[in-house]
Enzyme design. Structure first.
Site, PDB file in Angstrom:
ATOM      1  CD  GLN A 110      45.763  36.845  34.940  1.00 40.85           C
ATOM      2  OE1 GLN A 110      45.205  35.862  35.379  1.00 40.85           O
ATOM      3  NE2 GLN A 110      45.235  38.064  35.014  1.00 40.85           N
ATOM      4  CG  HIS A 139      38.915  35.455  32.020  1.00 35.55           C
ATOM      5  ND1 HIS A 139      38.501  36.721  31.669  1.00 35.55           N
ATOM      6  CD2 HIS A 139      40.167  35.598  32.520  1.00 35.55           C
ATOM      7  CE1 HIS A 139      39.475  37.584  31.936  1.00 35.55           C
ATOM      8  NE2 HIS A 139      40.499  36.916  32.457  1.00 35.55           N
ATOM      9  CD  GLU A 140      41.385  33.211  35.292  1.00 35.06           C
ATOM     10  OE1 GLU A 140      42.588  33.333  34.988  1.00 35.06           O
ATOM     11  OE2 GLU A 140      40.663  34.191  35.568  1.00 35.06           O
ATOM     12  N   GLY A 161      39.804  34.860  39.636  1.00 35.22           N
ATOM     13  CA  GLY A 161      40.618  33.897  38.914  1.00 35.22           C
ATOM     14  C   GLY A 161      41.981  34.479  38.600  1.00 35.22           C
ATOM     15  CG  HIS A 206      44.632  34.537  31.285  1.00 39.42           C
ATOM     16  ND1 HIS A 206      45.212  35.682  30.787  1.00 39.42           N
ATOM     17  CD2 HIS A 206      43.647  34.962  32.121  1.00 39.42           C
ATOM     18  CE1 HIS A 206      44.585  36.750  31.286  1.00 39.42           C
ATOM     19  NE2 HIS A 206      43.626  36.343  32.095  1.00 39.42           N
ATOM     20  CB  CYS A 220      41.426  40.529  32.855  1.00 42.53           C
ATOM     21  SG  CYS A 220      42.920  39.524  32.899  1.00 42.53           S
ATOM     22  CG  LEU A 221      42.997  40.119  38.939  1.00 45.59           C
ATOM     23  CD1 LEU A 221      43.597  39.089  39.892  1.00 45.59           C
ATOM     24  CD2 LEU A 221      42.431  41.300  39.715  1.00 45.59           C
TER      25      LEU A 221
HETATM   26 NI    NI Z   1      42.312  37.460  33.248  1.00 47.13          NI
END
Ligand code: NI
Length: 178
Positions: free
Chosen positions: A46, A140-141, A41, A144, A98-99
């Site tokens: 991000q 999660h997304e 995701g 963000h 998370c990235l």
């Molecule tokens: Ni994330």
């Protein structure tokens, strides 16, 4: 990719009014970035953008067997404009990453089932119900998009605190914020 310490991650996103070619391209670029980073995701903040947009692709074989079949009704990848969670049910606790937080993982409790709605790239309104890992990814997304990050909800933040401090300092140095 914006890492922890980048103010972009704390900036809430604005709803998209018109999905034009540029936004559709942005979504395609986000998918490419996500796949390249081996993520499931990615949300606009991000990559330093603040449109209410995120992308998700949870591979079927990553899902628990009991949920793979029900989630299979949801076509991947998901490109979600203006997504909203309509309802949450049940509970699951699992390691999350998370990235924007490379090599940091921690347990987070999330709803096990979510019903969510969004607008797809063609402008079509859609509503799906997801379970398990996909439900976790959706939560999660969407977090963000509101300026949240998964570490806001970890069960034991003290275990990752020193890694977080280091990552934040590194990011702020890189951005010239110190
Ligand atoms: Ni994330």
């Amino acid at each position: 990719m914006c890492h922890w310490g980048d103010p972009s991650l704390r900036q809430p996103c604005k709803a998209v009014a018109i999905i034009d070619a540029a936004l559709r391209q942005l979504a395609v670029d986000m998918l490419e970035t996500m796949y390249h980073a081996n993520g499931v995701g990615l949300a606009a903040p991000q990559i330093g953008r603040h449109e209410r947009l995120c992308v998700i692709d949870v591979p079927e074989d990553a899902e628990k067997e009991e949920y793979a079949a029900v989630n299979a009704a949801i076509p991947m990848p998901l490109i979600l404009f203006n997504p909203e969670i309509l309802s949450r049910e049940g509970e699951q606790t699992d390691e999350e990453g998370c990235l924007s937080f490379p090599s940091i993982h921690a347990s987070v409790t999330r709803a096990n089932k979510v019903c969510f709605s969004f607008v797809d790239p063609t402008g079509q309104h859609r509503t799906y119900t997801a379970y398990g890992l996909l439900a976790r990814a959706v939560q999660h997304e969407l977090e963000h998009l509101d300026g949240g990050v998964f570490i806001d909800n970890v069960l034991d933040r003290s275990a990752i605190e020193s890694k977080l401090t280091k990552l934040e300092a590194k990011t702020r140095r890189r951005l010239g914020l110190v």
